[in-house]
Enzyme design. Structure first.
Site, short mmCIF file in Angstrom:
data_model
loop_
_atom_site.label_atom_id
_atom_site.label_comp_id
_atom_site.label_asym_id
_atom_site.label_seq_id
_atom_site.Cartn_x
_atom_site.Cartn_y
_atom_site.Cartn_z
N ASP A 1 2.54 -3.09 -4.87
CA ASP A 1 1.89 -2.90 -6.12
C ASP A 1 2.89 -2.39 -7.08
O ASP A 1 2.93 -1.07 -6.74
CB ASP A 1 0.37 -2.53 -6.11
CG ASP A 1 -0.57 -3.44 -5.39
OD1 ASP A 1 -0.09 -4.75 -5.15
OD2 ASP A 1 -1.67 -3.36 -5.35
N LEU B 1 6.93 -9.08 2.64
CA LEU B 1 7.88 -7.81 1.83
C LEU B 1 8.80 -8.80 1.27
O LEU B 1 9.52 -9.70 1.85
CB LEU B 1 8.17 -6.85 2.76
CG LEU B 1 6.94 -6.01 3.59
CD1 LEU B 1 7.84 -5.01 4.51
CD2 LEU B 1 6.38 -5.31 2.29
N GLU C 1 3.56 -17.11 3.10
CA GLU C 1 4.48 -16.31 2.20
C GLU C 1 5.03 -15.31 3.11
O GLU C 1 4.72 -14.80 4.14
CB GLU C 1 3.75 -15.85 0.89
CG GLU C 1 2.55 -15.09 1.35
CD GLU C 1 1.36 -14.73 0.29
OE1 GLU C 1 1.19 -13.67 -0.20
OE2 GLU C 1 1.15 -15.80 -0.48
N GLU D 1 -7.09 -11.38 -0.26
CA GLU D 1 -7.31 -11.81 1.26
C GLU D 1 -8.56 -11.78 1.85
O GLU D 1 -9.35 -10.85 1.44
CB GLU D 1 -6.14 -11.16 2.01
CG GLU D 1 -4.82 -11.15 1.85
CD GLU D 1 -3.80 -10.18 2.29
OE1 GLU D 1 -2.80 -10.44 2.44
OE2 GLU D 1 -4.20 -9.11 2.81
N ASP E 1 -1.17 -14.71 -10.25
CA ASP E 1 -2.42 -14.00 -10.23
C ASP E 1 -3.16 -14.15 -11.82
O ASP E 1 -2.56 -13.89 -12.41
CB ASP E 1 -2.30 -12.59 -10.05
CG ASP E 1 -1.88 -12.20 -8.26
OD1 ASP E 1 -2.81 -12.16 -7.47
OD2 ASP E 1 -0.68 -12.12 -8.32
N HIS F 1 0.04 -7.41 11.69
CA HIS F 1 0.57 -7.42 12.74
C HIS F 1 1.09 -6.16 13.64
O HIS F 1 1.32 -6.49 14.68
CB HIS F 1 2.13 -7.92 12.39
CG HIS F 1 2.93 -7.23 11.40
ND1 HIS F 1 3.74 -6.07 12.06
CD2 HIS F 1 2.79 -6.95 9.94
CE1 HIS F 1 4.14 -5.25 10.72
NE2 HIS F 1 3.47 -6.09 9.63
N THR G 1 0.48 -14.66 5.55
CA THR G 1 1.46 -13.97 5.40
C THR G 1 2.48 -13.47 6.42
O THR G 1 2.10 -14.16 7.50
CB THR G 1 1.01 -12.71 4.68
OG1 THR G 1 0.32 -11.92 5.62
CG2 THR G 1 0.19 -12.97 3.36
#
Length: 601
Positions: free
Chosen positions: A187, A469, A466, A272, A139, A386, A428
């Site tokens: 985070d 978790l 990716e 996102e 990032d 999801h 993701t």
């Protein structure tokens, strides 16, 4: 003595390949295949892809496909030759190679714009490179680089980091992170937006996303101010553009050296393309449906104008969609037969999701213009919402801005928008399986991944992904491997379906623990189709050319034609590159044979 060791290795290879064959036979039974049946299934998938969707598969290079394990039906000599073959840089098997990148820690550059623990990081990067990892993702925080004031950029720490990555012979994925770090799942550090931007928000809080109760979310700027000159005469999109232009100017040498393979453009919370409908530090808990985030004065005015043009000046933004932690059936909006199915509800959801499409399109258009001529690709991330996927209303997706229902595809319009910029669609939750989620969440993680990846491939996009978790277990790795090559490995050329790359979340001390790292290294090798690390991306069909100007803007009505649902491409039930006992044995055997090859040479 050396000959005895070689014989021992050969015996282990024979044992491993016999087990592989047995598993292959069991796999055929599970999938209802035997003999040529597997080939028939792949041919059907290929035919559907080429004719039904008009999509040229892997640049037209597909040939007859066979799964790994089938050739091992021959005698022991042939088995050994096949095993050794996977250790070499086989030009045909390289078509199955999926590169693996690793996300760096969120706070690798501190709020004080200092590279943290340089020695420790360098050692970890070297370990990643020795494990065959292709590159890393980082990032590049707006809140750090432009913290001192408007257009006062400081790239020094990131230049030091990029040089370290280059010295360690790794590639780089750079994220233009225009959001706050802190407040979401995973985070671990707090990096706010630039202080001077937050100060503007004190006098005009409507620059931030706002829910129906008026609660402001300071994770990122509202798309309602994309074209409002509220930031010392600049619009939000101009802030992002100037930042990216400064990045290009200050990282020109790294761009010219092709250190960077893609630049992911942050388009919302967590980078996102979505609304911040669910935010942990504002009280959201999984699996809450989230809340619509369009009640700032700029988006309110935009909606009123849209309703007026539709001859419905009486329509207002929803006031019956519940709160963040509600379930769909407890709300008037999302319940069966609720507002979302009415003319008014459909109008609102179309407007809400279209604003997101336009937001992403306009920023990517500017990014494309900034990086014209650079040998790098743009990327954009789509969130893996999801939970409630199997509920009739798909409530959590709707509040996030993805107008996705069983009779309406909410993701293919996004893919079609990305196609004009030749951008990578990054998705993701690749590691998730439905049974791992609580039943009350009505999760459809596996179906969601299948739908979104298929949408990208149908629109002729490169698709990457990716895990959502951090996971260190074989089950999670196997699910990623399945999604990376949904129809398995092809020993005769490019596989039927293949992801452009996978980024593992994330580098940590826990990942580097010996047991976890050994499994991760075996996973990397399986992603590479049992081949060693390949430093030349063109050998596995990653051709990066100088960026060309984005194609003409696609009208919204053309984007929305893609909402017509189409069956996703078929997936195997299990990966044919499993990290089970046999998979781990393959990895050990490869190391042993490589050692003997070095000794014999």
């Amino acid at each position: 003595m050396q000959m005895e060791n070689i014989v021992c290795v050969a015996q282990r290879i024979n044992m491993g390949t016999r087990i592989t064959f047995q598993l292959e036979e069991r796999y055929n039974l599970q999938h209802g295949m035997s003999g040529a049946g597997g080939a028939i299934r792949v041919e059907r998938a290929r035919k559907q892809r080429a004719t039904t969707h008009g999509f040229k598969l892997d640049r037209g290079l597909v040939k007859k496909q066979r799964r790994v394990g089938v050739p091992f039906k021959a005698a022991a000599t042939a088995e050994s030759e096949a095993q050794v073959r996977t250790i070499s840089k086989d030009p045909i098997m390289l078509a199955n190679y999926v590169p693996v990148y690793v996300m760096l820690p969120l706070g690798v550059v501190t709020n004080d714009n200092v590279l943290q623990d340089r020695v420790g990081l360098e050692n970890q990067l070297k370990e990643l490179q020795a494990a065959g990892v292709d590159g890393v993702m980082v990032d590049v925080w707006w809140g750090i680089v432009e913290s001192k004031g408007p257009q006062q950029y400081d790239w020094s720490a990131y230049r030091t980091l990029f040089q370290m990555v280059q010295d360690c012979k790794l590639k780089l994925q750079a994220i233009m992170s225009f959001h706050k770090c802190g407040g979401n799942v995973g985070d671990s550090v707090l990096i706010p937006l630039p202080k001077w931007v937050l100060e503007i928000g004190e006098s005009d809080p409507d620059i931030f996303y706002t829910n129906r109760k008026g609660i402001r979310n300071k994770e990122c700027l509202s798309l309602g101010v994309d074209n409002q000159p509220l930031f010392h005469g600049r619009t939000a999109i101009e802030l992002y553009t100037d930042y990216m232009q400064s990045f290009r100017d200050n990282m020109e040498d790294f761009l010219e050296s092709e250190l960077m393979i893609d630049i992911e453009v942050g388009l919302g919370p967590a980078g996102e393309l979505r609304y911040p409908s669910y935010t942990k530090n504002l009280g959201w808990e999984f699996p809450g449906i989230g809340e619509f985030q369009c009640y700032d004065k700029y988006l309110k005015a935009d909606f009123k104008g849209a309703a007026l043009r539709a001859d419905h000046p009486e329509w207002e933004l929803p006031d019956n969609a519940g709160e963040s932690n509600d379930v769909p059936e407890s709300t008037e909006f999302f319940k069966s037969g609720g507002t979302y199915q009415t003319e008014k509800g459909k109008f609102f959801l179309t407007w809400y999701s279209n604003k997101l499409l336009t937001h992403g399109d306009e920023i990517l258009d500017e990014a494309n213009n900034v990086f014209l001529g650079c040998k790098v690709k743009l990327a954009a991330k789509v969130a893996g919402i999801h939970w409630w996927y199997k509920a009739e209303s798909h409530a959590a997706e709707l509040t996030s801005g993805y107008y996705n229902l069983h009779h309406r595809d909410g993701y293919r319009p996004v893919a079609r928008m990305l196609s004009r910029h030749n951008a990578i669609l990054n998705f993701t939750c690749l590691e998730m399986r439905n049974h791992e989620q609580p039943a009350k969440a009505q999760s459809g993680a596996q179906e969601l991944v299948q739908q979104v990846l298929s949408c990208g491939w149908m629109e002729n996009l490169e698709v990457a992904g990716e895990n959502a978790l951090a996971r260190y277990d074989r089950e999670a790795y196997n699910q990623i491997l399945l999604n990376a090559r949904p129809n398995g490995v092809n020993q005769f050329g490019p596989p039927t379906l293949k992801m452009y790359g996978v980024t593992y979340l994330r580098l940590s001390d826990k990942l580097m623990q010996q047991t976890n790292f050994n499994i991760f290294k075996a996973f990397v090798r399986k992603m590479h189709a049992n081949l060693e690390y390949c430093p030349d991306p063109e050998k596995y069909y990653h051709f990066t050319v100088p960026m060309e100007r984005s194609k003409p803007k696609i009208p919204l009505e053309v984007l929305l034609e893609a909402t017509k649902p189409v069956e996703p491409y078929p997936w195997y039930k299990e990966t044919d590159m499993s990290l089970d006992v046999t998979g781990f044995l393959d990895y050990i055997v490869a190391i042993i044979v490589r050692i003997f090859k070095l000794k014999l040479n």
